[in-house]
Enzyme design. Structure first.
Site, PDB file in Angstrom:
ATOM      1  N   MET A  32       0.712  -1.121  -0.088  1.00 56.91           N
ATOM      2  CA  MET A  32       0.091  -0.189   0.122  1.00 56.91           C
ATOM      3  C   MET A  32       0.915   1.372  -0.024  1.00 56.91           C
ATOM      4  SD  MET A  32      -2.890  -1.127   2.802  1.00 56.91           S
ATOM      5  CE  MET A  32      -1.828  -1.729   3.774  1.00 56.91           C
ATOM      6  N   CYS A 115      -3.321  -1.867  -9.506  1.00 55.29           N
ATOM      7  CA  CYS A 115      -3.394  -0.331  -8.778  1.00 55.29           C
ATOM      8  C   CYS A 115      -4.616   0.582  -9.553  1.00 55.29           C
ATOM      9  CB  CYS A 115      -2.240   0.323  -8.671  1.00 55.29           C
ATOM     10  SG  CYS A 115      -2.182   2.074  -8.154  1.00 55.29           S
ATOM     11  N   ASN A 215      -7.794 -11.131  -1.658  1.00 57.40           N
ATOM     12  CA  ASN A 215      -7.501  -9.832  -1.198  1.00 57.40           C
ATOM     13  C   ASN A 215      -8.591  -8.914  -1.208  1.00 57.40           C
ATOM     14  OD1 ASN A 215      -5.716  -6.785  -2.223  1.00 57.40           O
ATOM     15  ND2 ASN A 215      -5.912  -7.494  -0.121  1.00 57.40           N
ATOM     16  N   GLY A 239      -4.889  -5.590   3.562  1.00 57.88           N
ATOM     17  CA  GLY A 239      -4.559  -4.306   3.248  1.00 57.88           C
ATOM     18  C   GLY A 239      -4.961  -3.328   4.323  1.00 57.88           C
ATOM     19  N   ARG A 240      -6.134  -2.556   3.831  1.00 54.45           N
ATOM     20  CA  ARG A 240      -6.582  -1.490   4.758  1.00 54.45           C
ATOM     21  C   ARG A 240      -6.965  -2.076   6.200  1.00 54.45           C
ATOM     22  NH1 ARG A 240     -11.080   0.824   1.119  1.00 54.45           N
ATOM     23  NH2 ARG A 240     -11.051  -1.230   0.493  1.00 54.45           N
TER      24      ARG A 240
END
Length: 345
Positions: A32, A115, A215, A239-240
């Site tokens: 990230m 991305c 993911n 991730g987040r």
């Protein structure tokens, strides 16, 4: 015997083999930009992660050895083996940058086809390559040929719902010699809106024999269980969900390995962790940049705590590193008293 665990039963995941690299418990930290720098990744690894992936590094910047690209490629020995992610649209540059990262100690090279940010896709890189399979193929071929370490690929479901071509791209990646694919369960046009479609990832899993990682939107053990069940994936990438919670991956690993899941750190421990993370960012970036880069992390760590909105509104306008540290103490210390009173009640 009754199972009183608050968590769903954990599936049995096999270790993932990525070339010579074995990931015993496949829970990976997602790349990230502006978040998964070395200070953050080092904290995550301390709590537990199966694999760390660096921030996305532009291939052209890596070749020029810009200060920013070198910072992004830095890694701590505790992270070994580390995966370095590259993004680009020129096969020659991707191959050259991959070799440079291998020389810097990368155990794995990851190619970014996921991305969604406009400044990346406008340069025909990231998820834009899912609209140009021939060019994506050339990029993978050049990267794999340039290095002796394994190459993996991270992608989305497709550019939009009219072109869900992740299974096709994954098959090509496998045929070229890629060792693993990770799929974020959204299209590029969704950006980060809506919900990740974990069930779609099963279509990719059914299309290839190499490991497939799911993911997107995995923010806790319940999400991890559902994502694995719906996708049939071989592992998870977080991730987040790890924003402000570098301990999350370790908790999910506890669950997968059948251990008692560690609770979130106490408020005093969180304060010590935030302070350590902040100082590490100052060391990594220097004072001025470090103060600014750390603001989002301070917001994530404190979110949901009493008075956090006022704290963020204050600290986001402080440029002096020592004054930020003083503000952190002023914010956290009263919370320690509140937590002690609650525990004694």
């Amino acid at each position: 015997m009754t199972d009183n665990s608050p968590f769903p039963p954990a599936p049995r995941l096999e270790p993932i083999r990525i070339g010579p690299v074995t990931v015993a418990t496949p829970v990976a930290l997602a790349p990230m930009t502006g978040v998964t720098d070395m200070p953050f990744r080092t904290l995550v690894r301390r709590f537990g992660s199966g694999l760390n992936v660096t921030e996305m590094i532009a291939s052209q910047a890596m070749i020029r050895e810009t200060r920013q690209s070198i910072q992004k490629a830095e890694w701590h020995p505790s992270e070994d083996p580390v995966s370095m992610q590259l993004v680009g649209c020129d096969p020659v540059s991707m191959g050259e940058a991959a070799k440079l990262n291998e020389d810097r100690g990368a155990a794995i090279i990851d190619i970014n086809f996921g991305c969604p940010v406009r400044k990346v896709t406008n340069g025909f890189a990231g998820s834009a390559l899912m609209r140009d399979i021939p060019l994506a193929t050339q990029l993978m071929k050049a990267t794999i040929a340039a290095v002796s370490v394994p190459v993996t690929v991270k992608m989305r479901m497709g550019w939009d719902h009219a072109s869900l071509n992740a299974p096709e791209l994954a098959r090509i990646a496998q045929d070229l010699g890629a060792a693993m694919v990770t799929v974020h369960g959204r299209t590029r046009n969704q950006m980060y809106k809506g919900s990740a479609d974990w069930a779609f990832v099963r279509r990719v899993k059914d299309a290839v024999s190499i490991p497939v990682i799911v993911n997107g939107d995995v923010c806790g053990i319940g999400d991890a269980a559902t994502a694995l069940e719906r996708s049939g994936a071989d592992g998870l990438m977080i991730g987040r969900g790890a924003y402000g919670r570098p301990w999350l991956l370790g908790q999910i690993m506890d669950w997968l390995e059948g251990r008692e899941v560690r609770p979130d750190p106490s408020l005093p421990d969180q304060f010590a962790l935030v302070t350590e993370h902040y100082r590490a960012m100052l060391d990594h970036y220097g004072g001025d940049t470090g103060v600014k880069m750390a603001r989002k992390h301070l917001g994530w760590y404190t979110k949901g705590l009493k008075g956090s909105a006022d704290f963020r509104n204050k600290v986001n306008f402080i440029d002096d590193a020592d004054k930020v540290l003083a503000s952190l103490r002023e914010f956290y210390l009263p919370l320690f008293d509140d937590s002690r009173k609650a525990a004694a009640a």
